[in-house]
Design a protein around this motif. Structure first.
Motif, PDB file in Angstrom:
ATOM      1  N   VAL A  89      33.029  -4.496  15.722  1.00  0.00           N
ATOM      2  CA  VAL A  89      33.239  -3.622  14.566  1.00  0.00           C
ATOM      3  C   VAL A  89      34.570  -3.949  13.907  1.00  0.00           C
ATOM      4  O   VAL A  89      34.679  -4.041  12.686  1.00  0.00           O
ATOM      5  CB  VAL A  89      33.185  -2.137  14.997  1.00  0.00           C
ATOM      6  CG1 VAL A  89      33.569  -1.231  13.853  1.00  0.00           C
ATOM      7  CG2 VAL A  89      31.806  -1.791  15.517  1.00  0.00           C
ATOM      8  N   ASP A  90      35.602  -4.184  14.724  1.00  0.00           N
ATOM      9  CA  ASP A  90      36.918  -4.520  14.204  1.00  0.00           C
ATOM     10  C   ASP A  90      36.869  -5.820  13.401  1.00  0.00           C
ATOM     11  O   ASP A  90      37.406  -5.901  12.300  1.00  0.00           O
ATOM     12  CB  ASP A  90      37.906  -4.650  15.371  1.00  0.00           C
ATOM     13  CG  ASP A  90      39.338  -4.735  14.912  1.00  0.00           C
ATOM     14  OD1 ASP A  90      39.731  -3.953  14.018  1.00  0.00           O
ATOM     15  OD2 ASP A  90      40.078  -5.594  15.435  1.00  0.00           O
ATOM     16  N   THR A  91      36.185  -6.827  13.937  1.00  0.00           N
ATOM     17  CA  THR A  91      36.042  -8.103  13.245  1.00  0.00           C
ATOM     18  C   THR A  91      35.288  -7.917  11.947  1.00  0.00           C
ATOM     19  O   THR A  91      35.698  -8.422  10.899  1.00  0.00           O
ATOM     20  CB  THR A  91      35.309  -9.125  14.141  1.00  0.00           C
ATOM     21  OG1 THR A  91      36.084  -9.340  15.314  1.00  0.00           O
ATOM     22  CG2 THR A  91      35.087 -10.434  13.427  1.00  0.00           C
ATOM     23  N   GLN A  92      34.188  -7.192  11.992  1.00  0.00           N
ATOM     24  CA  GLN A  92      33.386  -6.963  10.795  1.00  0.00           C
ATOM     25  C   GLN A  92      34.189  -6.231   9.726  1.00  0.00           C
ATOM     26  O   GLN A  92      34.092  -6.551   8.546  1.00  0.00           O
ATOM     27  CB  GLN A  92      32.118  -6.168  11.141  1.00  0.00           C
ATOM     28  CG  GLN A  92      31.148  -6.051   9.990  1.00  0.00           C
ATOM     29  CD  GLN A  92      30.625  -7.390   9.519  1.00  0.00           C
ATOM     30  OE1 GLN A  92      30.388  -8.288  10.309  1.00  0.00           O
ATOM     31  NE2 GLN A  92      30.455  -7.519   8.224  1.00  0.00           N
ATOM     32  N   GLU A  93      35.006  -5.267  10.136  1.00  0.00           N
ATOM     33  CA  GLU A  93      35.843  -4.530   9.181  1.00  0.00           C
ATOM     34  C   GLU A  93      36.828  -5.464   8.484  1.00  0.00           C
ATOM     35  O   GLU A  93      37.016  -5.389   7.268  1.00  0.00           O
ATOM     36  CB  GLU A  93      36.597  -3.412   9.910  1.00  0.00           C
ATOM     37  CG  GLU A  93      37.447  -2.570   9.000  1.00  0.00           C
ATOM     38  CD  GLU A  93      38.220  -1.492   9.730  1.00  0.00           C
ATOM     39  OE1 GLU A  93      38.677  -0.560   9.047  1.00  0.00           O
ATOM     40  OE2 GLU A  93      38.380  -1.581  10.966  1.00  0.00           O
ATOM     41  N   LEU A  94      37.433  -6.379   9.239  1.00  0.00           N
ATOM     42  CA  LEU A  94      38.381  -7.332   8.649  1.00  0.00           C
ATOM     43  C   LEU A  94      37.675  -8.297   7.702  1.00  0.00           C
ATOM     44  O   LEU A  94      38.164  -8.570   6.601  1.00  0.00           O
ATOM     45  CB  LEU A  94      39.117  -8.095   9.741  1.00  0.00           C
ATOM     46  CG  LEU A  94      40.126  -7.280  10.539  1.00  0.00           C
ATOM     47  CD1 LEU A  94      40.584  -8.052  11.768  1.00  0.00           C
ATOM     48  CD2 LEU A  94      41.314  -6.895   9.684  1.00  0.00           C
ATOM     49  N   VAL A  95      36.529  -8.808   8.108  1.00  0.00           N
ATOM     50  CA  VAL A  95      35.774  -9.741   7.264  1.00  0.00           C
ATOM     51  C   VAL A  95      35.343  -9.043   5.974  1.00  0.00           C
ATOM     52  O   VAL A  95      35.463  -9.608   4.883  1.00  0.00           O
ATOM     53  CB  VAL A  95      34.562 -10.311   8.028  1.00  0.00           C
ATOM     54  CG1 VAL A  95      33.641 -11.087   7.095  1.00  0.00           C
ATOM     55  CG2 VAL A  95      35.023 -11.197   9.182  1.00  0.00           C
ATOM     56  N   GLU A  96      34.874  -7.817   6.080  1.00  0.00           N
ATOM     57  CA  GLU A  96      34.476  -7.066   4.890  1.00  0.00           C
ATOM     58  C   GLU A  96      35.668  -6.806   3.975  1.00  0.00           C
ATOM     59  O   GLU A  96      35.533  -6.848   2.752  1.00  0.00           O
ATOM     60  CB  GLU A  96      33.796  -5.747   5.282  1.00  0.00           C
ATOM     61  CG  GLU A  96      32.430  -5.925   5.895  1.00  0.00           C
ATOM     62  CD  GLU A  96      31.443  -6.644   4.980  1.00  0.00           C
ATOM     63  OE1 GLU A  96      31.421  -6.364   3.763  1.00  0.00           O
ATOM     64  OE2 GLU A  96      30.696  -7.508   5.491  1.00  0.00           O
ATOM     65  N   ALA A  97      36.836  -6.546   4.551  1.00  0.00           N
ATOM     66  CA  ALA A  97      38.041  -6.333   3.739  1.00  0.00           C
ATOM     67  C   ALA A  97      38.414  -7.606   2.987  1.00  0.00           C
ATOM     68  O   ALA A  97      38.813  -7.555   1.821  1.00  0.00           O
ATOM     69  CB  ALA A  97      39.201  -5.874   4.625  1.00  0.00           C
ATOM     70  N   VAL A  98      38.272  -8.758   3.630  1.00  0.00           N
ATOM     71  CA  VAL A  98      38.539 -10.033   2.960  1.00  0.00           C
ATOM     72  C   VAL A  98      37.537 -10.242   1.829  1.00  0.00           C
ATOM     73  O   VAL A  98      37.913 -10.600   0.713  1.00  0.00           O
ATOM     74  CB  VAL A  98      38.515 -11.216   3.961  1.00  0.00           C
ATOM     75  CG1 VAL A  98      38.587 -12.551   3.226  1.00  0.00           C
ATOM     76  CG2 VAL A  98      39.656 -11.102   4.964  1.00  0.00           C
ATOM     77  N   LYS A  99      36.261  -9.986   2.093  1.00  0.00           N
ATOM     78  CA  LYS A  99      35.235 -10.144   1.057  1.00  0.00           C
ATOM     79  C   LYS A  99      35.495  -9.214  -0.129  1.00  0.00           C
ATOM     80  O   LYS A  99      35.374  -9.625  -1.286  1.00  0.00           O
ATOM     81  CB  LYS A  99      33.845  -9.830   1.628  1.00  0.00           C
ATOM     82  CG  LYS A  99      33.280 -10.927   2.482  1.00  0.00           C
ATOM     83  CD  LYS A  99      31.894 -10.527   2.952  1.00  0.00           C
ATOM     84  CE  LYS A  99      31.280 -11.567   3.856  1.00  0.00           C
ATOM     85  NZ  LYS A  99      29.948 -11.150   4.342  1.00  0.00           N
ATOM     86  N   ARG A 100      35.854  -7.954   0.147  1.00  0.00           N
ATOM     87  CA  ARG A 100      36.145  -7.001  -0.936  1.00  0.00           C
ATOM     88  C   ARG A 100      37.291  -7.499  -1.790  1.00  0.00           C
ATOM     89  O   ARG A 100      37.258  -7.395  -3.014  1.00  0.00           O
ATOM     90  CB  ARG A 100      36.481  -5.634  -0.372  1.00  0.00           C
ATOM     91  CG  ARG A 100      35.290  -4.743  -0.182  1.00  0.00           C
ATOM     92  CD  ARG A 100      35.735  -3.313   0.088  1.00  0.00           C
ATOM     93  NE  ARG A 100      36.587  -3.239   1.269  1.00  0.00           N
ATOM     94  CZ  ARG A 100      36.187  -2.809   2.454  1.00  0.00           C
ATOM     95  NH1 ARG A 100      34.966  -2.381   2.619  1.00  0.00           N
ATOM     96  NH2 ARG A 100      37.007  -2.786   3.470  1.00  0.00           N
TER      97      ARG A 100
END
Length: 92
Positions: free
Chosen positions: A3-14
């Motif tokens: 979940v932590d990794t996904q949150e960071l990746v999504e923040a980069v994409k945003r």
């Protein structure tokens, strides 16, 4: 992905989608997630080592991008890619 990794990746994409130049800095990610700047920087570097994201230096600022999916190429296999080098080949 955790979940932590996904949150960071999504923040980069945003950040890529909302920044006019498509550049997401460490501070941009830290502003979105609930970790301190140093923690975010460390986690982003770990994700880069794992090949999940990539970074480039832009001036003296590191920017983060999520690589495009390599399973779906931009150019069909029967098409010849457009060359990016416009210089004539050297005489042999």
């Amino acid at each position: 992905m955790t979940v932590d990794t996904q949150e960071l990746v999504e923040a980069v994409k945003r950040g890529e989608m909302t920044d006019a130049g498509g550049m997401t800095t460490t501070q941009d990610v830290a502003d979105v997630v609930s970790d301190a700047y140093e923690t975010v920087a460390e986690k982003l570097r770990a994700l880069e080592r794992d090949g999940v994201i990539e970074s480039k230096l832009f001036g003296n600022e590191r920017v983060w991008v999520v690589p495009e999916d390599t399973d779906t190429p931009d150019v069909a296999s029967d098409e010849t890619p457009i060359p990016t080098d416009t210089r004539a080949p050297p005489d042999v």
